[in-house]
Design an enzyme around this catalytic site. Structure first.
Site, mmCIF file in Angstrom:
data_model
loop_
_atom_site.group_PDB
_atom_site.id
_atom_site.type_symbol
_atom_site.label_atom_id
_atom_site.label_comp_id
_atom_site.label_asym_id
_atom_site.label_seq_id
_atom_site.Cartn_x
_atom_site.Cartn_y
_atom_site.Cartn_z
ATOM 1 C CD GLU A 210 -15.844 39.344 35.748
ATOM 2 O OE1 GLU A 210 -17.076 39.312 35.954
ATOM 3 O OE2 GLU A 210 -15.013 38.943 36.569
ATOM 4 C CB CYS B 54 -22.825 43.271 33.102
ATOM 5 S SG CYS B 54 -21.773 44.071 34.310
HETATM 6 P P1 NDP Z 1 -19.314 42.011 23.096
HETATM 7 O O1 NDP Z 1 -19.180 40.621 23.561
HETATM 8 O O2 NDP Z 1 -20.000 42.265 21.803
HETATM 9 O O3 NDP Z 1 -17.856 42.676 22.961
HETATM 10 C C1 NDP Z 1 -16.940 42.722 24.021
HETATM 11 C C2 NDP Z 1 -15.540 42.927 23.480
HETATM 12 O O4 NDP Z 1 -15.103 41.756 22.776
HETATM 13 C C3 NDP Z 1 -15.441 44.067 22.474
HETATM 14 O O5 NDP Z 1 -14.214 44.732 22.646
HETATM 15 C C4 NDP Z 1 -15.504 43.328 21.170
HETATM 16 O O6 NDP Z 1 -14.956 44.046 20.120
HETATM 17 C C5 NDP Z 1 -14.670 42.115 21.479
HETATM 18 N N1 NDP Z 1 -14.875 40.991 20.562
HETATM 19 C C6 NDP Z 1 -15.907 40.767 19.716
HETATM 20 N N2 NDP Z 1 -15.720 39.592 19.055
HETATM 21 C C7 NDP Z 1 -14.552 39.070 19.501
HETATM 22 C C8 NDP Z 1 -13.829 37.860 19.225
HETATM 23 N N3 NDP Z 1 -14.274 36.956 18.344
HETATM 24 N N4 NDP Z 1 -12.674 37.643 19.876
HETATM 25 C C9 NDP Z 1 -12.224 38.530 20.800
HETATM 26 N N5 NDP Z 1 -12.857 39.687 21.096
HETATM 27 C C10 NDP Z 1 -14.014 39.958 20.469
HETATM 28 O O7 NDP Z 1 -19.993 42.793 24.298
HETATM 29 P P2 NDP Z 1 -20.498 44.291 24.317
HETATM 30 O O8 NDP Z 1 -19.346 45.214 24.032
HETATM 31 O O9 NDP Z 1 -21.728 44.399 23.491
HETATM 32 O O10 NDP Z 1 -20.877 44.494 25.859
HETATM 33 C C11 NDP Z 1 -22.121 44.175 26.381
HETATM 34 C C12 NDP Z 1 -22.072 42.832 27.087
HETATM 35 O O11 NDP Z 1 -21.066 42.856 28.081
HETATM 36 C C13 NDP Z 1 -23.353 42.491 27.818
HETATM 37 O O12 NDP Z 1 -23.669 41.132 27.630
HETATM 38 C C14 NDP Z 1 -23.000 42.747 29.276
HETATM 39 O O13 NDP Z 1 -23.767 42.015 30.187
HETATM 40 C C15 NDP Z 1 -21.568 42.329 29.305
HETATM 41 N N6 NDP Z 1 -20.876 42.952 30.418
HETATM 42 C C16 NDP Z 1 -20.430 42.152 31.437
HETATM 43 C C17 NDP Z 1 -19.837 42.733 32.539
HETATM 44 C C18 NDP Z 1 -19.310 41.897 33.654
HETATM 45 O O14 NDP Z 1 -18.492 42.404 34.407
HETATM 46 N N7 NDP Z 1 -19.706 40.662 33.811
HETATM 47 C C19 NDP Z 1 -19.681 44.193 32.659
HETATM 48 C C20 NDP Z 1 -20.166 44.917 31.519
HETATM 49 C C21 NDP Z 1 -20.731 44.296 30.452
HETATM 50 P P3 NDP Z 1 -15.939 44.915 19.165
HETATM 51 O O15 NDP Z 1 -16.778 45.758 20.068
HETATM 52 O O16 NDP Z 1 -14.972 45.676 18.383
HETATM 53 O O17 NDP Z 1 -16.754 43.891 18.397
#
Ligand code: NDP
Length: 497
Positions: A245, A279
């Site tokens: 997502e 999102c």
């Molecule tokens: P990120 O992609 O930065 O992070 C998402 C999660 O992935 C966090 O828990 C993060 O940890 C973790 N993560 C980061 N790097 C890695 C890796 N290499 N391997 C595995 N996990 C990893 O997104 P955001 O938290 O900034 O959220 C915002 C984004 O999410 C926007 O693009 C938004 O559109 C999208 N979104 C999509 C939704 C949907 O349903 N389609 C709903 C809500 C948001 P850490 O934070 O510790 O780096």
């Protein structure tokens, strides 16, 4: 627990991850940080818990999930307050977000048996003496990785589907919202104390990466498109299936017979709620010529009334402020005009509502996810041009159409996983509808029946029920029997439809 840190920047001190309020820097809470070993140990524990949880059957799981649902409802103010302290979002937004999460939890618990329960399927010509059976078996342990912008509903969606399907969960919340993630696991443990069916592991991206490589049966990721690709690559090493997502650049179309006032109200809500950090937030509007001026005027009037620091909370991730500023500046430099807010809208940690018109299609405000309370409005000739422009994006998450005669037809033509007609974001409020995107917005579905099936493997079983009258799948068949089978085939399928 009262220390003040750099607002919004999570830090690790003495093995503890500390999250902070993005507006004040006040500590929101601290949780222990996991490493790869701890992640693997959690997944090992989850494997045993999964066997027990699966053994409870649909009814046993439903009862426990509904108890968790009720506990969340009883303590909803506490959950909203925690969300406010970690993301800065208004308390009322936290309450509505928790309400959506409860909806998904309730629906998944109540409908899993109907959607995933074992069933018999009709037999077919080649194997007439066998009965067919379909079952949906859980993966065992599902890894859930969540973002910070909706720290309650984004993980609770996949967690609900995965739990109802019979899986145990290891959940890695965003480093910005670990305390909300911990709260979810702790309250679940209050109603399911027997085994660690829902565990949480904390840390930065490396912990999410470790979860992808830990031997889980499936990963449900919600976050940015860039990270989704890293998650998929990590999961590909062991062919671990994923549901992704990711981000969006959702468009709203205003047709000539739309209720312009309602469209403006919904556009402002869809674009500015959660300070635009949504999102499925509306980032682009395409309004047809006859209603364009009235629509812009109504949007500016409504968005102009929003108070920064009240309805518009802070930007949760400090580094996002630069992206929002860059997008606004790029739009203005390329010939766009700010009819509200604009160049000086970014005042950390807040961004004032900004409405931009005449923004060229190649500017970052149109092409990239801005994730702030900004909205572009573009004048178009007709609905066809609106659809063409709305679909001119690599993303494809949600969308919205305002109109009467053709609204549903337009909705069907939008290249996206969800569309709200005469509303915005409304599809997330229905636990019985699937949620997910196309293209750079990801693939797979959470919520609804499709969201339940996402967390189970379809298993086909055939059972011999009697002697073979026309054996086909054996070396013992005779040429005469094959002739009979072909005769039956002609009878059944040979006629022109
Ligand atoms: P990120 O992609 O930065 O992070 C998402 C999660 O992935 C966090 O828990 C993060 O940890 C973790 N993560 C980061 N790097 C890695 C890796 N290499 N391997 C595995 N996990 C990893 O997104 P955001 O938290 O900034 O959220 C915002 C984004 O999410 C926007 O693009 C938004 O559109 C999208 N979104 C999509 C939704 C949907 O349903 N389609 C709903 C809500 C948001 P850490 O934070 O510790 O780096």
């Amino acid at each position: 627990m009262t220390a003040t840190h750099v607002p919004g920047l999570p830090v690790i001190e003495d093995g503890q991850l500390i999250s902070t309020n993005p507006a004040t820097g006040a500590e929101a809470g601290r949780v222990p940080v996991a490493d790869e070993k701890a992640v693997n140990a959690a997944v090992e524990r989850a494997r045993e818990a999964a066997a027990w949880w699966q053994g409870l059957g649909f009814d046993g799981r439903k009862t426990r999930m509904l108890r968790w649902r009720s506990l969340i409802v009883q303590r909803i103010e506490e959950l909203a307050a925690l969300t406010h302290s970690e993301t800065g979002k208004p308390l009322t937004d936290g309450l509505i977000e928790a309400t959506a999460a409860v909806e998904h939890l309730d629906w998944a618990a109540r409908n899993a048996k109907r959607v995933l329960g074992p069933r018999r399927v009709r037999t077919r010509l080649l194997v007439a003496e066998h009965s067919g059976h379909l079952e949906y078996q859980p993966f065992g342990v599902v890894g859930v990785i969540g973002p910070w912008n909706y720290p309650i509903v984004t993980p609770v969606g996949p967690i609900s589907g995965a739990l109802a399907a019979g899986n145990a969960i290891v959940f890695k919340p965003s480093e910005y919202t670990p305390v909300v993630g911990q709260w979810l696991a702790d309250t679940f443990a209050e109603v399911v104390p027997e085994h660690p069916v829902l565990q949480v592991v904390h840390g930065f991206g490396d912990v999410g990466g470790a979860l992808c490589r830990s031997g889980v049966g499936k990963v449900a990721f919600t976050g940015s498109t860039a990270t989704a690709k890293k998650v998929m690559a990590a999961c590909a090493e062991n062919l671990v299936p994923v549901v992704l997502e990711a981000g969006g650049k959702d468009a709203l179309i205003v047709d000539d017979d739309a209720d312009v006032n309602l469209a403006a109200e919904a556009a402002v809500w869809g674009a500015m709620t959660n300070a635009g950090q949504t999102c499925i937030g509306i980032e682009r509007v395409y309004a047809v010529e006859p209603v364009y001026d009235r629509f812009v005027e109504a949007v500016v009037a409504k968005a102009g009334k929003l108070r920064t620091g009240e309805e518009i909370g802070p930007i949760t991730m400090p580094k996002q402020l630069d992206i929002i500023r860059d997008h606004i500046e790029d739009a203005l430099a390329k010939g766009g005009r700010a009819v509200l807010g604009g160049a000086d809208a970014v005042r950390a940690p807040y961004v004032a509502p900004t409405v931009l018109v005449d923004v060229p299609a190649d500017s970052s405000e149109i092409r990239e996810e801005t994730f702030g309370p900004t909205l572009t409005i573009t004048r178009v000739r007709d609905a066809d041009e609106a659809v063409e422009k709305a679909n001119d994006t690599a993303y494809g998450l949600g969308g919205s159409v305002f109109g009467k005669r053709n609204a549903i037809r337009i909705a069907r033509r939008l290249r996206s996983g969800m569309v709200a007609v005469n509303g915005t974001l409304t599809f997330v409020g229905m636990g019985n509808l699937p949620f997910g995107g196309v293209g750079e917005s990801g693939f797979g579905r959470i919520h609804g029946a499709d969201g339940l099936r996402e967390f189970a493997r379809a298993k086909a079983i055939t059972v011999r029920r009697g002697p073979s009258l026309l054996p086909a799948m054996t070396f013992e068949r005779t040429p005469a029997q094959v002739k009979q089978i072909v005769k039956a085939l002609r009878l059944l399928y040979g006629r022109k439809p």
